[in-house]
Write a protein that holds these residues in place. Structure first.
Motif, PDB file in Angstrom:
ATOM      1  N   PRO A   1      -8.411  -1.070  12.289  1.00  0.00           N
ATOM      2  CA  PRO A   1      -7.299  -2.171  11.995  1.00  0.00           C
ATOM      3  C   PRO A   1      -6.411  -1.839  10.676  1.00  0.00           C
ATOM      4  CG  PRO A   1      -9.374  -3.064  12.444  1.00  0.00           C
ATOM      5  CD  PRO A   1      -9.475  -1.595  12.538  1.00  0.00           C
ATOM      6  N   CYS A   2      -7.031  -1.131   9.664  1.00  0.00           N
ATOM      7  CA  CYS A   2      -6.340  -0.738   8.480  1.00  0.00           C
ATOM      8  C   CYS A   2      -5.238   0.216   8.770  1.00  0.00           C
ATOM      9  CB  CYS A   2      -7.481  -0.193   7.318  1.00  0.00           C
ATOM     10  SG  CYS A   2      -8.295   1.134   7.814  1.00  0.00           S
ATOM     11  N   GLU A   3      -5.218   0.880   9.780  1.00  0.00           N
ATOM     12  CA  GLU A   3      -4.233   1.713  10.073  1.00  0.00           C
ATOM     13  C   GLU A   3      -2.721   1.034  10.470  1.00  0.00           C
ATOM     14  OE1 GLU A   3      -5.463   4.851  12.678  1.00  0.00           O
ATOM     15  OE2 GLU A   3      -7.057   5.654  11.234  1.00  0.00           O
ATOM     16  N   ARG A   4      -3.128  -0.103  10.763  1.00  0.00           N
ATOM     17  CA  ARG A   4      -2.114  -1.064  11.313  1.00  0.00           C
ATOM     18  C   ARG A   4      -1.295  -1.433  10.168  1.00  0.00           C
ATOM     19  NH1 ARG A   4      -3.366  -3.929  17.163  1.00  0.00           N
ATOM     20  NH2 ARG A   4      -3.678  -1.729  18.354  1.00  0.00           N
ATOM     21  N   LEU A   5      -1.890  -1.733   9.122  1.00  0.00           N
ATOM     22  CA  LEU A   5      -1.066  -2.351   7.860  1.00  0.00           C
ATOM     23  C   LEU A   5      -0.090  -1.717   7.380  1.00  0.00           C
ATOM     24  CD1 LEU A   5      -4.709  -3.134   5.902  1.00  0.00           C
ATOM     25  CD2 LEU A   5      -3.328  -4.603   7.086  1.00  0.00           C
TER      26      LEU A   5
ATOM     27  N   ASP B   1       2.674  -0.506   4.758  1.00  0.00           N
ATOM     28  CA  ASP B   1       2.173   0.126   3.427  1.00  0.00           C
ATOM     29  C   ASP B   1       2.429  -0.771   2.219  1.00  0.00           C
ATOM     30  OD1 ASP B   1       2.181   2.479   4.798  1.00  0.00           O
ATOM     31  OD2 ASP B   1       4.012   3.380   4.194  1.00  0.00           O
ATOM     32  N   VAL B   2       3.215  -1.763   2.506  1.00  0.00           N
ATOM     33  CA  VAL B   2       3.385  -2.634   1.120  1.00  0.00           C
ATOM     34  C   VAL B   2       1.945  -3.446   1.069  1.00  0.00           C
ATOM     35  CG1 VAL B   2       4.482  -4.628   0.392  1.00  0.00           C
ATOM     36  CG2 VAL B   2       5.796  -2.979   1.349  1.00  0.00           C
ATOM     37  N   VAL B   3       1.291  -3.823   2.214  1.00  0.00           N
ATOM     38  CA  VAL B   3       0.059  -4.495   2.004  1.00  0.00           C
ATOM     39  C   VAL B   3      -0.909  -3.532   1.802  1.00  0.00           C
ATOM     40  CG1 VAL B   3      -1.584  -5.578   3.434  1.00  0.00           C
ATOM     41  CG2 VAL B   3       0.930  -6.058   3.927  1.00  0.00           C
ATOM     42  N   LEU B   4      -1.176  -2.215   2.342  1.00  0.00           N
ATOM     43  CA  LEU B   4      -2.001  -1.304   1.725  1.00  0.00           C
ATOM     44  C   LEU B   4      -1.946  -1.128   0.364  1.00  0.00           C
ATOM     45  CD1 LEU B   4      -4.290   0.422   2.649  1.00  0.00           C
ATOM     46  CD2 LEU B   4      -2.772   2.176   3.127  1.00  0.00           C
TER      47      LEU B   4
ATOM     48  N   SER C   1      -1.094   8.824   5.626  1.00  0.00           N
ATOM     49  CA  SER C   1      -0.295   7.398   5.261  1.00  0.00           C
ATOM     50  C   SER C   1      -0.961   7.100   4.026  1.00  0.00           C
ATOM     51  CB  SER C   1      -0.373   6.675   6.379  1.00  0.00           C
ATOM     52  OG  SER C   1      -1.654   6.147   6.649  1.00  0.00           O
ATOM     53  N   TRP C   2      -2.525   7.186   3.739  1.00  0.00           N
ATOM     54  CA  TRP C   2      -3.004   6.474   2.705  1.00  0.00           C
ATOM     55  C   TRP C   2      -2.805   7.418   1.262  1.00  0.00           C
ATOM     56  CZ3 TRP C   2      -8.518   4.012   2.514  1.00  0.00           C
ATOM     57  CH2 TRP C   2      -8.448   3.071   3.800  1.00  0.00           C
ATOM     58  N   ARG C   3      -2.622   8.771   1.662  1.00  0.00           N
ATOM     59  CA  ARG C   3      -2.036   9.564   0.666  1.00  0.00           C
ATOM     60  C   ARG C   3      -0.825   9.400  -0.035  1.00  0.00           C
ATOM     61  NH1 ARG C   3      -0.254  15.400   2.294  1.00  0.00           N
ATOM     62  NH2 ARG C   3       1.423  14.092   2.480  1.00  0.00           N
ATOM     63  N   ASP C   4       0.075   8.852   0.949  1.00  0.00           N
ATOM     64  CA  ASP C   4       1.595   8.646   0.491  1.00  0.00           C
ATOM     65  C   ASP C   4       1.480   7.368  -0.223  1.00  0.00           C
ATOM     66  OD1 ASP C   4       2.279  10.848   1.612  1.00  0.00           O
ATOM     67  OD2 ASP C   4       2.853   9.756   3.646  1.00  0.00           O
ATOM     68  N   VAL C   5       0.642   6.218   0.202  1.00  0.00           N
ATOM     69  CA  VAL C   5       0.706   5.096  -0.503  1.00  0.00           C
ATOM     70  C   VAL C   5      -0.009   5.490  -1.887  1.00  0.00           C
ATOM     71  CG1 VAL C   5      -0.571   2.877  -0.634  1.00  0.00           C
ATOM     72  CG2 VAL C   5       0.822   3.789   1.562  1.00  0.00           C
ATOM     73  N   SER C   6      -1.005   6.211  -2.093  1.00  0.00           N
ATOM     74  CA  SER C   6      -1.856   6.501  -3.236  1.00  0.00           C
ATOM     75  C   SER C   6      -1.025   7.221  -4.345  1.00  0.00           C
ATOM     76  CB  SER C   6      -3.220   7.378  -2.964  1.00  0.00           C
ATOM     77  OG  SER C   6      -2.736   8.646  -2.637  1.00  0.00           O
TER      78      SER C   6
ATOM     79  N   ASP D   1       2.329   6.161  -4.566  1.00  0.00           N
ATOM     80  CA  ASP D   1       3.310   5.412  -4.697  1.00  0.00           C
ATOM     81  C   ASP D   1       3.611   4.855  -6.149  1.00  0.00           C
ATOM     82  OD1 ASP D   1       5.056   2.897  -4.803  1.00  0.00           O
ATOM     83  OD2 ASP D   1       5.005   3.045  -2.762  1.00  0.00           O
ATOM     84  N   PRO D   2       4.856   5.345  -6.654  1.00  0.00           N
ATOM     85  CA  PRO D   2       4.947   4.790  -8.186  1.00  0.00           C
ATOM     86  C   PRO D   2       4.968   3.502  -8.530  1.00  0.00           C
ATOM     87  CG  PRO D   2       7.024   6.231  -7.232  1.00  0.00           C
ATOM     88  CD  PRO D   2       5.973   5.793  -5.988  1.00  0.00           C
ATOM     89  N   SER D   3       5.069   2.673  -7.550  1.00  0.00           N
ATOM     90  CA  SER D   3       4.886   1.105  -7.809  1.00  0.00           C
ATOM     91  C   SER D   3       3.413   0.809  -8.211  1.00  0.00           C
ATOM     92  CB  SER D   3       5.602   0.249  -6.721  1.00  0.00           C
ATOM     93  OG  SER D   3       4.738   0.553  -5.537  1.00  0.00           O
ATOM     94  N   LEU D   4       2.607   1.394  -7.422  1.00  0.00           N
ATOM     95  CA  LEU D   4       1.239   1.420  -7.761  1.00  0.00           C
ATOM     96  C   LEU D   4       0.832   1.949  -8.951  1.00  0.00           C
ATOM     97  CD1 LEU D   4      -1.760   0.843  -6.714  1.00  0.00           C
ATOM     98  CD2 LEU D   4      -1.747   3.388  -5.646  1.00  0.00           C
ATOM     99  N   TRP D   5       1.170   3.301  -9.584  1.00  0.00           N
ATOM    100  CA  TRP D   5       0.745   3.451 -10.924  1.00  0.00           C
ATOM    101  C   TRP D   5       1.539   3.033 -11.897  1.00  0.00           C
ATOM    102  CZ3 TRP D   5      -3.325   6.346 -11.211  1.00  0.00           C
ATOM    103  CH2 TRP D   5      -3.962   7.076  -9.989  1.00  0.00           C
ATOM    104  N   SER D   6       2.824   2.310 -11.629  1.00  0.00           N
ATOM    105  CA  SER D   6       3.400   1.397 -12.453  1.00  0.00           C
ATOM    106  C   SER D   6       2.516   0.249 -12.802  1.00  0.00           C
ATOM    107  CB  SER D   6       4.595   0.957 -11.910  1.00  0.00           C
ATOM    108  OG  SER D   6       5.345   0.027 -12.933  1.00  0.00           O
ATOM    109  N   TYR D   7       1.971  -0.394 -11.742  1.00  0.00           N
ATOM    110  CA  TYR D   7       1.165  -1.476 -11.951  1.00  0.00           C
ATOM    111  C   TYR D   7      -0.359  -1.284 -12.749  1.00  0.00           C
ATOM    112  CZ  TYR D   7      -2.154  -5.142 -10.501  1.00  0.00           C
ATOM    113  OH  TYR D   7      -3.391  -6.211 -10.801  1.00  0.00           O
ATOM    114  N   TYR D   8      -0.808  -0.154 -12.523  1.00  0.00           N
ATOM    115  CA  TYR D   8      -1.951   0.271 -13.107  1.00  0.00           C
ATOM    116  C   TYR D   8      -1.743   0.563 -14.774  1.00  0.00           C
ATOM    117  CZ  TYR D   8      -4.508   1.607  -8.737  1.00  0.00           C
ATOM    118  OH  TYR D   8      -5.221   1.608  -7.703  1.00  0.00           O
ATOM    119  N   CYS D   9      -0.666   1.176 -14.931  1.00  0.00           N
ATOM    120  CA  CYS D   9      -0.114   1.560 -16.365  1.00  0.00           C
ATOM    121  C   CYS D   9       0.086   0.157 -17.156  1.00  0.00           C
ATOM    122  CB  CYS D   9       0.920   2.438 -16.474  1.00  0.00           C
ATOM    123  SG  CYS D   9       0.622   4.294 -15.911  1.00  0.00           S
TER     124      CYS D   9
END
Length: 323
Positions: A22-26, A28-31, A53-58, A60-68
């Motif tokens: 099921p997670c493969e159908r999510l 990218d924005v939700v993941l 696909s998980w590597r590409d999301v991991s 993602d600049p918006s993800l690391w912007s959120y972390y920072c």
């Protein structure tokens, strides 16, 4: 029960036919939103290796912007470093701030270069000094090497021990440290042998430093076989004029024959810290002459991302004593 099983089976059929989790159908924005709830270390070391696909999301600049931005870093900080938000997060929270965790001496030909080297953005500054650390087979007692660590002022090296320290590789009458079995250790004697190490944060953002980000401090220590010992760590936090603002103390730890790792989170200190001084001390409790005191090595100091458990379970520090 039969109806429930039938309904469940029919619900699973599309997934089995598609041969998908099921997670493969999510989308990218939700993941990406799910990844934001996970520790960055887990995302970088586990999730990024699950599939493409998980590597590409991991990444993602918006993800690391959120972390920072969740740890106090801002856009102005990201501009100083090429590589984007992910590179900024790794530069701030990834490296060991200690210049030489296992007390390696600096070769004579590299001393001038090490002294003149200017740190880059978000890199700590270290001093290169005469360390006054000897080894037992030194021909001359006044022979010492250069290092980022130095014996605390006032200490003297004696062949019989006292408050001097020696560098051992391999450790004498002690098993190698499990985390760094091929590296040197420091051995102490019957009085407190003390080492200190300066770490400056001149290239760090003052706004980030003034949020008093916690430190994670770890060290390995052990006693010489049959000679129980004591171990202690201090962290002096200093302002831009090198005035001490706070002193953190681990308290006295009992060293045993087996290697132990001391772990601490150091937090809630006064803002305005621009450098720290790490101080290590060890001794034996039997009073024997010679270097029968506590051994220690593999000293790690990291900035800690407060909203994520990057390092698993780490004991919290004792309170600060503000000066």
């Amino acid at each position: 029960m039969a109806r429930l099983r039938k309904a469940t089976d029919s619900w699973c059929e599309p997934l089995l036919e598609a041969d998908q989790c099921p997670c493969e159908r999510l989308p990218d924005v939700v993941l990406c939103r799910i990844f934001m709830l996970l520790p960055p270390r887990l995302v970088a070391r586990v999730c990024s290796f699950v599939c493409r696909s998980w590597r590409d999301v991991s990444l993602d600049p918006s993800l690391w912007s959120y972390y920072c931005q969740n740890t106090g870093l801002r856009s102005a900080d990201e501009i100083k470093l090429s590589g984007g938000w992910r590179a900024l997060f790794i530069a701030v929270f990834g490296p060991n701030l200690v210049g030489s965790p296992c007390f390696r001496p600096i070769e004579q030909l590299e001393v001038d270069q090490a002294k003149s080297k200017a740190p880059g953005p978000w890199e700590p500054k270290h001093r290169v000094i005469l360390d006054r650390i000897a080894v037992l087979d030194d021909v001359e007692e006044n022979y010492h090497s250069y290092s980022h660590w130095g014996v605390e002022a006032g200490s003297q090296f004696h062949r019989g021990g006292g408050d001097g320290v020696v560098r051992e590789n391999p450790p004498v009458d002690c098993s190698p440290c499990p985390s760094v079995p091929l590296e040197s250790v420091i051995a102490t004697s019957h009085d407190w042998g003390r080492l200190q190490h300066y770490i400056g944060f001149q290239t760090f953002s003052n706004k980030f430093l003034d949020q008093s980000p916690p430190f994670v401090l770890t060290a390995w220590f052990a006693a010489r076989r049959g000679s129980p010992g004591l171990f202690r760590i201090n962290l002096l936090l200093r302002d831009d004029l090198k005035n001490c603002k706070s002193v953190w103390d681990s308290g006295i730890l009992n060293a045993k024959d087996e290697w132990q790792q001391a772990k601490f989170i150091i937090k809630d200190y006064n803002k305005g810290v621009r450098s720290v001084m790490v101080k290590l001390a060890g001794k034996c409790t039997t009073g024997e002459r010679g270097f029968y005191g506590t051994k220690f090595t593999d000293i790690l100091l990291h900035k800690f991302a407060t909203c994520y458990g990057l390092f698993g379970q780490v004991s919290y520090s004792s309170p600060f004593f503000c000066l």
